[in-house]
Design a protein around this motif. Structure first.
Motif, PDB file in Angstrom:
ATOM      1  N   GLU A 130       0.839  -1.207   0.000  1.00 45.60           N
ATOM      2  CA  GLU A 130       0.000   0.000   0.000  1.00 45.60           C
ATOM      3  C   GLU A 130       0.874   1.258   0.000  1.00 45.60           C
ATOM      4  N   THR A 131       1.952   1.229   0.770  1.00 50.72           N
ATOM      5  CA  THR A 131       2.887   2.362   0.807  1.00 50.72           C
ATOM      6  C   THR A 131       3.498   2.606  -0.566  1.00 50.72           C
ATOM      7  N   VAL A 132       3.934   1.535  -1.227  1.00 41.86           N
ATOM      8  CA  VAL A 132       4.514   1.673  -2.567  1.00 41.86           C
ATOM      9  C   VAL A 132       3.490   2.269  -3.524  1.00 41.86           C
ATOM     10  N   PHE A 133       2.273   1.728  -3.514  1.00 39.96           N
ATOM     11  CA  PHE A 133       1.218   2.273  -4.383  1.00 39.96           C
ATOM     12  C   PHE A 133       0.983   3.753  -4.105  1.00 39.96           C
ATOM     13  N   ASN A 134       0.815   4.110  -2.846  1.00 40.88           N
ATOM     14  CA  ASN A 134       0.488   5.491  -2.491  1.00 40.88           C
ATOM     15  C   ASN A 134       1.624   6.458  -2.812  1.00 40.88           C
ATOM     16  N   GLU A 135       2.850   6.065  -2.527  1.00 42.08           N
ATOM     17  CA  GLU A 135       3.982   6.948  -2.833  1.00 42.08           C
ATOM     18  C   GLU A 135       4.165   7.101  -4.339  1.00 42.08           C
ATOM     19  N   GLU A 136       3.918   6.030  -5.069  1.00 39.44           N
ATOM     20  CA  GLU A 136       4.026   6.135  -6.522  1.00 39.44           C
ATOM     21  C   GLU A 136       2.921   7.047  -7.074  1.00 39.44           C
ATOM     22  N   LEU A 137       1.721   6.924  -6.562  1.00 38.62           N
ATOM     23  CA  LEU A 137       0.635   7.815  -6.985  1.00 38.62           C
ATOM     24  C   LEU A 137       0.968   9.277  -6.689  1.00 38.62           C
ATOM     25  N   GLU A 138       1.542   9.541  -5.530  1.00 36.38           N
ATOM     26  CA  GLU A 138       1.946  10.912  -5.192  1.00 36.38           C
ATOM     27  C   GLU A 138       2.967  11.438  -6.193  1.00 36.38           C
ATOM     28  N   ARG A 139       3.946  10.597  -6.545  1.00 36.25           N
ATOM     29  CA  ARG A 139       4.972  11.008  -7.507  1.00 36.25           C
ATOM     30  C   ARG A 139       4.356  11.272  -8.879  1.00 36.25           C
ATOM     31  N   LEU A 140       3.443  10.411  -9.292  1.00 38.85           N
ATOM     32  CA  LEU A 140       2.802  10.572 -10.598  1.00 38.85           C
ATOM     33  C   LEU A 140       1.964  11.846 -10.638  1.00 38.85           C
ATOM     34  N   GLU A 141       1.234  12.097  -9.573  1.00 38.00           N
ATOM     35  CA  GLU A 141       0.405  13.309  -9.506  1.00 38.00           C
ATOM     36  C   GLU A 141       1.270  14.565  -9.484  1.00 38.00           C
ATOM     37  N   ALA A 142       2.426  14.499  -8.826  1.00 32.76           N
ATOM     38  CA  ALA A 142       3.319  15.661  -8.750  1.00 32.76           C
ATOM     39  C   ALA A 142       3.878  16.037 -10.118  1.00 32.76           C
ATOM     40  N   THR A 143       3.945  15.074 -11.036  1.00 33.67           N
ATOM     41  CA  THR A 143       4.448  15.352 -12.383  1.00 33.67           C
ATOM     42  C   THR A 143       3.313  15.447 -13.405  1.00 33.67           C
ATOM     43  N   VAL A 157       0.395   0.136 -17.441  1.00 32.12           N
ATOM     44  CA  VAL A 157      -0.418   1.180 -16.806  1.00 32.12           C
ATOM     45  C   VAL A 157       0.294   2.530 -16.874  1.00 32.12           C
ATOM     46  N   MET A 158       1.606   2.528 -16.667  1.00 34.80           N
ATOM     47  CA  MET A 158       2.364   3.788 -16.738  1.00 34.80           C
ATOM     48  C   MET A 158       2.262   4.405 -18.135  1.00 34.80           C
ATOM     49  N   THR A 159       2.342   3.562 -19.146  1.00 38.90           N
ATOM     50  CA  THR A 159       2.222   4.056 -20.518  1.00 38.90           C
ATOM     51  C   THR A 159       0.828   4.613 -20.774  1.00 38.90           C
ATOM     52  N   ARG A 160      -0.186   3.895 -20.346  1.00 41.12           N
ATOM     53  CA  ARG A 160      -1.575   4.344 -20.526  1.00 41.12           C
ATOM     54  C   ARG A 160      -1.827   5.646 -19.776  1.00 41.12           C
ATOM     55  N   MET A 161      -1.274   5.742 -18.569  1.00 39.79           N
ATOM     56  CA  MET A 161      -1.462   6.926 -17.748  1.00 39.79           C
ATOM     57  C   MET A 161      -0.841   8.161 -18.404  1.00 39.79           C
ATOM     58  N   GLU A 201      -6.049   7.544 -13.486  1.00 41.61           N
ATOM     59  CA  GLU A 201      -7.161   6.610 -13.335  1.00 41.61           C
ATOM     60  C   GLU A 201      -6.731   5.158 -13.578  1.00 41.61           C
ATOM     61  N   SER A 202      -5.928   4.915 -14.615  1.00 40.89           N
ATOM     62  CA  SER A 202      -5.512   3.537 -14.918  1.00 40.89           C
ATOM     63  C   SER A 202      -4.622   2.982 -13.812  1.00 40.89           C
ATOM     64  N   TYR A 203      -3.816   3.830 -13.190  1.00 38.11           N
ATOM     65  CA  TYR A 203      -2.968   3.358 -12.091  1.00 38.11           C
ATOM     66  C   TYR A 203      -3.826   2.979 -10.883  1.00 38.11           C
ATOM     67  N   ARG A 204      -4.838   3.769 -10.616  1.00 39.08           N
ATOM     68  CA  ARG A 204      -5.733   3.469  -9.489  1.00 39.08           C
ATOM     69  C   ARG A 204      -6.480   2.148  -9.720  1.00 39.08           C
ATOM     70  N   LEU A 205      -6.886   1.892 -10.957  1.00 35.04           N
ATOM     71  CA  LEU A 205      -7.523   0.607 -11.280  1.00 35.04           C
ATOM     72  C   LEU A 205      -6.537  -0.550 -11.123  1.00 35.04           C
ATOM     73  N   PHE A 206      -5.329  -0.345 -11.567  1.00 34.85           N
ATOM     74  CA  PHE A 206      -4.281  -1.351 -11.410  1.00 34.85           C
ATOM     75  C   PHE A 206      -4.076  -1.669  -9.934  1.00 34.85           C
ATOM     76  N   LYS A 207      -3.986  -0.648  -9.123  1.00 37.02           N
ATOM     77  CA  LYS A 207      -3.807  -0.830  -7.673  1.00 37.02           C
ATOM     78  C   LYS A 207      -4.965  -1.661  -7.099  1.00 37.02           C
ATOM     79  N   SER A 208      -6.177  -1.323  -7.455  1.00 35.96           N
ATOM     80  CA  SER A 208      -7.351  -2.022  -6.945  1.00 35.96           C
ATOM     81  C   SER A 208      -7.366  -3.491  -7.377  1.00 35.96           C
TER      82      SER A 208
END
Length: 192
Positions: A83-96, A166-170, A177-184
């Motif tokens: 969960e930490t990896v997912f959340n930190e990666e989402l934060e990094r993706l959103e920051a860029t 997912v990174m490519t699609r995002m 959105e695709s990363y969040r679906l991947f996480k789920s």
């Protein structure tokens, strides 16, 4: 070029290659951003290809160190680690603004199929990461945190392969959105 200049060149290279890719990398622009004289650049890097390979290896080592710290060296329960990896990666993706995915994926899509040298470095990075995830999933299976429906090695390959897609699609969509679906989906798939 001093050691800190090489490090700055590699770090700047990660940022530029993650955003622009290999073919759109302008060395003049890069050198200005990294504040490195061109003579020093060519002393340490034989070519643009050599530079990209060294940046790719540097990036792969950084990501491997991150995954090792978060997934293998943490005292948190295995599900919380992921969960930490997912959340930190989402934060990094959103920051860029979803403009930077995974540099290995970016360069693999762009040139690895045409450049054997880059392909070997990229594959080496995937193997390092896969080993970390395989060990992580195996430990999680042993302590009952993760399902035993799949081999840990299969879970690692599926996780990393799906993550790259997912990174490519995002990046194409410009949203996470695709990363969040991947996480789920990934979380549901591996739960015991």
């Amino acid at each position: 070029m001093k050691k800190e200049n090489i490090h700055r060149a590699l770090e700047t290279g990660v940022k530029v290659l993650s955003q622009k890719g290999y073919h759109n990398l302008g060395l003049r622009e890069f050198l200005e951003n990294a504040e490195i004289p061109s003579g020093s650049f060519y002393y340490y890097f034989k070519s643009k290809e050599d530079f990209a390979a060294k940046v790719l290896e540097h990036y792969g080592d950084k990501v491997a160190a991150y995954f090792t710290l978060r997934l293998l060296e943490s005292d948190a329960p295995h599900k919380a680690r992921l969960e930490t990896v997912f959340n930190e990666e989402l934060e990094r993706l959103e920051a860029t603004a979803c403009k930077e995915g995974c540099m290995v994926g970016t360069l693999t899509s762009e040139i690895a199929g045409q450049n054997e040298f880059i392909q070997k470095v990229a594959d080496g990075n995937y193997k390092k990461w896969q080993d970390i995830f395989e060990r992580f999933f195996m430990e999680g299976q042993e302590n009952g945190a993760f399902s035993k429906d799949f081999k840990a090695s299969e879970m690692a390959v599926f996780f990393l392969t799906s993550r790259q897609g997912v990174m490519t699609r995002m990046k194409a969509a410009g949203k996470d959105e695709s990363y969040r679906l991947f996480k789920s989906f990934m979380t549901k798939m591996i739960e015991s």
